[in-house]
Structure formats: structure tokens, C-alpha cells
Motif scaffolding. Structure first.
Motif, PDB file in Angstrom:
ATOM      1  N   UNK A  25       0.802  -1.232   0.000  1.00 29.11           N
ATOM      2  CA  UNK A  25       0.000   0.000   0.000  1.00 29.11           C
ATOM      3  C   UNK A  25       0.839   1.287   0.000  1.00 29.11           C
ATOM      4  N   UNK A  26       2.030   1.340   0.650  1.00 30.03           N
ATOM      5  CA  UNK A  26       2.811   2.587   0.557  1.00 30.03           C
ATOM      6  C   UNK A  26       3.216   2.914  -0.886  1.00 30.03           C
ATOM      7  N   UNK A  27       3.431   1.865  -1.691  1.00 26.19           N
ATOM      8  CA  UNK A  27       3.755   2.082  -3.103  1.00 26.19           C
ATOM      9  C   UNK A  27       2.594   2.824  -3.784  1.00 26.19           C
ATOM     10  N   UNK A  28       1.363   2.426  -3.448  1.00 30.20           N
ATOM     11  CA  UNK A  28       0.197   3.107  -4.031  1.00 30.20           C
ATOM     12  C   UNK A  28       0.052   4.515  -3.467  1.00 30.20           C
ATOM     13  N   UNK A  29       0.354   4.665  -2.174  1.00 34.45           N
ATOM     14  CA  UNK A  29       0.285   6.007  -1.573  1.00 34.45           C
ATOM     15  C   UNK A  29       1.222   6.975  -2.289  1.00 34.45           C
ATOM     16  N   UNK A  30       2.449   6.514  -2.545  1.00 38.66           N
ATOM     17  CA  UNK A  30       3.427   7.374  -3.248  1.00 38.66           C
ATOM     18  C   UNK A  30       2.959   7.648  -4.669  1.00 38.66           C
ATOM     19  N   UNK A  31       2.436   6.594  -5.299  1.00 36.49           N
ATOM     20  CA  UNK A  31       1.991   6.765  -6.696  1.00 36.49           C
ATOM     21  C   UNK A  31       0.817   7.743  -6.774  1.00 36.49           C
ATOM     22  N   UNK A  32      -0.088   7.698  -5.790  1.00 37.46           N
ATOM     23  CA  UNK A  32      -1.192   8.673  -5.772  1.00 37.46           C
ATOM     24  C   UNK A  32      -0.599  10.087  -5.769  1.00 37.46           C
ATOM     25  N   UNK A  54      -2.605   5.821   6.896  1.00 40.75           N
ATOM     26  CA  UNK A  54      -3.146   7.190   6.828  1.00 40.75           C
ATOM     27  C   UNK A  54      -2.103   8.174   7.337  1.00 40.75           C
ATOM     28  N   UNK A  55      -1.389   7.780   8.386  1.00 44.25           N
ATOM     29  CA  UNK A  55      -0.329   8.665   8.927  1.00 44.25           C
ATOM     30  C   UNK A  55       0.813   8.784   7.931  1.00 44.25           C
ATOM     31  N   UNK A  56       1.154   7.668   7.282  1.00 48.04           N
ATOM     32  CA  UNK A  56       2.312   7.668   6.384  1.00 48.04           C
ATOM     33  C   UNK A  56       2.086   8.479   5.110  1.00 48.04           C
ATOM     34  N   UNK A  57       0.916   8.278   4.486  1.00 48.51           N
ATOM     35  CA  UNK A  57       0.752   8.948   3.192  1.00 48.51           C
ATOM     36  C   UNK A  57      -0.614   9.619   3.009  1.00 48.51           C
ATOM     37  N   UNK A  58      -1.392   9.673   4.081  1.00 43.01           N
ATOM     38  CA  UNK A  58      -2.681  10.357   3.979  1.00 43.01           C
ATOM     39  C   UNK A  58      -2.533  11.848   4.224  1.00 43.01           C
ATOM     40  N   UNK A  59      -3.660  12.543   4.170  1.00 40.68           N
ATOM     41  CA  UNK A  59      -3.669  13.974   4.485  1.00 40.68           C
ATOM     42  C   UNK A  59      -4.705  14.174   5.587  1.00 40.68           C
TER      43      UNK A  59
END
Ligand code: NAD
Length: 369
Positions: A25-32, A54-59
Motif C-alpha cells: 500500500x505505501x507504493x500506491x500512496x506514493x503513486x497517488x 493514513x499517517x504515512x501517506x494520507x492527508x
């Protein structure tokens, strides 16, 4: 960054939800972030995992869910990413399409051709787009190969050979040990053929124009030691060797190892009547041809592409949603063809015989490919 649009406004970015907040999922967070998609929601059966992502790549506006149906019910979400174990791909993808969302689904697409057919029907009924991440490997050096092939530099392609060996890399056993589902056939559908084979079968079928595969023969092996707790289900292959015959006469072989007493290796060879391509991780992209008797010409091209592949898949999906489909991402009909080849290989290995494929799905893949 790609121009992005949402279904609600031509100027607003697409709003997405990531369903399944595990290792990928972090890969998708970065890609978003790189593709300009808003992380509107994250969802995992395990709330702690969803909160962590959510903490890692959410807003500040990213909401956290443990039930994907809550996400699908939201009118402000345009796109969902399905990053659950394989057994969840078809049910969540179909529900998302029925809820009017575009879908970016992890690979391998499904457990069975019937699930792929249900996705094709749901995509058609919804008018939304689905892309599968087996197309991650259609970028980088593969784009060079595509250009050479499109320019006719290979002539007629008659042979494709792909070898992928890990020394020790069984997911759920040697790497990502929490993801035990990778070694349980009811959740994963198979071992190395489902995990890594999907990329290579996808890429080679895509490069060669989705020829119709007539027969598939395969062997599988599982037998290396492990230290899994007693009672753990481990019933998928560690090594898979496949030989597939296309109706146009081209043959394809894939030798895939999660674990082997061999240095790690990734090699793709494509042979045509006018030229040949060899791609490896270590060497530049190589094109081999001849300009006359014994006048051999070998061209090497540095091919490193630092753009993250998942980002490229999202950019292509965004373009497809906007009506400018670059034709790179894996479509549902292509995913069906991949599943048919995969299931035939596993059936062949189990039954010890060559399997003949029904041509219908591959015909469709060819049309849309
Ligand atoms: N891990 C990798 O390196 C990697 C790389 C490329 C692709 N993939 C693919 O990505 C997918 C996920 O793999 P992973 O390694 O992240 O697995 P994982 O086990 O780490 O994570 C999967 C997550 O999905 C959650 N989940 C399951 N069903 C759900 C549902 N209905 N709703 C919400 N959450 C649900 C689980 O609780 C788990 O947290 C697989 O299809 C895999 O093949 C993984």
C-alpha cells in the motif's frame, strides 16, 4: 504530472481510496501523490494498519475505514485501489464498479477465469475503467522493446524466453513474513506463477500482440525446507516451468523461481526473423541483428527509467478515464487471458499433461490489446 479530472468536476483532481493497507500500500500512496490523486480514504480489515498508512501517506482529509462498503458508498470517491490478497480482488473490484468507481487492482487479477468474466461484465455495465497492476513491468526497458517491435526491427517473432530466479524469496516464508496468504492456494491461487509470473506473462504477451495461446505445458516444484509454524497452509509452488505454444507458431517459455540454488536472475530473450532482443537487470538493453552475411550488429541502450512503475500505471489510467487511452495498462480482457494461461499451467503441472486452451478470451484480449 498528468492532468487529472474527477467525475464531478473537470478541474478537481481524482479522489481515490486504497482498500488493503498491507506491504504494497505505501507504493500506491506514493503513486497517488506522484500522479496527483487525492488519498480520500484508506481501508483495511485491520484498523491499526489503516491508521498507520493514513499517517504515512494520507492527508488531514483522509478517512479511515475497516469495511470497504463504507468507502464504496461515498459519492466523493472516483477511484479505488484494490490491494487485498488475491481472493479479495474480484469481489471488491466488482462491488466498486457497481458503485460507479474506477478501479486500479493489484496483480494477479483473480483466482479463476469466471471471476475475470464477471469483472469484464461489470466494467461494461458500469462504463468505468479497470486496470491491473500486472502492467507494472510494461515500462522501463519494455518500452524500448515495444518500439523496436512496432518498427518491424524484429521481423516475425518466433520465440520468447523469460527466466526469473530468486535465491531465497518466498513471500510469507523468507520475505514479508506476515503475508502468509501468499502460500495458501485458496487466498493466492498459486505460488511464484501468481506472484511474479503474472508480470512476465503479461509483459511478453503485450510485447508480442497477445497471440492466441493454443496449448500450455508446465511443471511445478515445492520442496525446500522452511520453518513455518505447524498447521500453516503452504500448498503452492516454489518453482514453475512453463512452455506455451501460440497459434501463430511462436513459443513462449517461463522459468520462475521464488527460491533456487542459483544467483538471482531476470532475463528476457525475444527472437525474430530480423532481430533479437535480450534484456537483463544487469546489462543495458541489447538488440542484435545483421546487415549482411556475417555483418552482425549489436546495439546496446541504457534503459534505466527512474519513474516509479505504479505511478505510470496510474497516469495511464487517468488518461484512459479522460478518454485518451494510451493502451498500456492491463485491461480486464487481457487479465482474463493471463488467468487462463496461468490456470492451464497449474492444471498441466497437476495432471502431468499438456492443456489445450479455449480461444474465446484470448481473441478478445487481442482485439483490445
Ligand atoms: N508485497 C509486495 O511486495 C507486492 C508487490 C506487488 C504486488 N502485490 C500485490 O498486492 C496485493 C496485496 O499484497 P500485500 O503484500 O500488500 O499483502 P498484505 O497481506 O501485506 O496486505 C493485504 C491487506 O489487505 C487487507 N484486506 C484483506 N481483505 C480486505 C478487505 N475486504 N477490505 C479491506 N482490507 C482487506 C488485509 O487485512 C491486509 O492488511 C496482492 O495482490 C499482491 O499480489 C504485493
Amino acid at each position: 504530472m498528468s492532468a487529472v479530472t474527477s467525475s464531478t468536476s473537470a478541474t478537481k483532481p481524482l479522489r481515490g481510496a486504497i482498500i488493503g493497507c498491507g506491504d504494497i500500500s505505501p507504493d500506491h500512496g506514493k503513486a497517488y501523490a506522484e500522479a496527483g490523486i487525492v488519498v480520500a480514504a484508506v481501508c483495511d480489515l485491520d484498523r491499526v494498519r489503516a491508521e498507520r498508512r493514513a499517517k504515512e501517506f494520507g492527508t488531514s482529509e483522509t478517512t479511515i475505514h475497516t469495511d470497504h462498503r463504507e468507502v464504496l458508498a461515498r459519492a466523493d470517491i472516483d477511484l479505488v485501489t484494490v490491494a487485498t490478497p488475491v481472493a479479495g480482488h474480484a469481489p471488491v473490484t466488482i462491488a466498486a464498479l457497481q458503485a460507479g468507481k474506477h478501479v486500479a487492482c493489484e496483480k494477479p487479477s483473480t483466482l479463476s477465469p469466471d471471476e475475470n468474466r464477471a469483472i469484464i461484465a461489470a466494467e461494461r455495465a458500469s462504463g468505468k475503467r479497470v486496470v491491473f497492476f500486472s502492467s507494472r513491468y510494461r515500462y522501463g526497458a519494455a518500452t524500448l522493446a515495444r518500439d523496436y517491435i512496432a518498427a518491424g526491427e524484429l521481423g516475425d517473432i518466433y520465440r520468447v524466453d523469460m527466466r526469473f530466479y530468486r535465491r531465497r524469496g518466498r513471500p510469507g516464508v523468507d520475505i514479508i513474513p506476515d503475508a502468509r496468504w501468499f502460500i495458501d492456494s485458496t487466498l493466492a491461487g498459486g505460488g511464484v506463477i501468481m506472484d511474479m509470473g503474472q508480470y512476465f506473462i503479461d509483459n511478453t504477451m503485450s510485447l508480442t500482440g497477445w497471440p492466441r495461446i493454443a496449448t500450455v505445458s508446465a511443471t511445478t516444484f515445492r520442496g525446500f525446507p522452511h520453518q513455518l509454524p505447524a498447521g500453516t497452509t503452504f500448498d503452492v509452488e516454489e518453482h514453475c516451468s512453463i512452455f506455451a505454444r501460440a497459434e501463430n507458431g511462436c513459443s513462449f517459455s517461463y522459468d520462475l523461481a521464488w527460491m533456487s540454488h542459483h544467483p538471482p536472475m531476470r532475463t528476457l530473450t525475444i527472437l525474430g526473423t530480423k532481430g533479437g532482443i535480450r534484456m537483463t537487470d544487469e546489462q543495458p538493453f541489447c538488440f542484435h541483428t545483421e546487415k549482411g552475411p556475417w555483418k552482425f550488429v549489436d546495439t546496446t541502450t541504457p534503459w534505466r527509467d527512474d519513474t516509479r512503475q505504479s505511478t505510470l500505471v496510474y497516469r495511464d489510467l487517468i488518461a484512459a478515464i479522460a478518454g485518451n487511452d494510451p493502451g498500456v495498462g492491463t485491461t480486464p480482457t487481457q487479465a482474463l487471458a493471463l488467468t487462463e494461461i496461468t490456470r492451464a499451467a497449474l492444471q498441466s503441472a497437476k495432471e502431468g499433461r499438456e492443456i489445450a486452451l479455449a480461444p474465446a478470451a484470448q481473441k478478445q484480449a487481442q482485439k483490445r490489446g
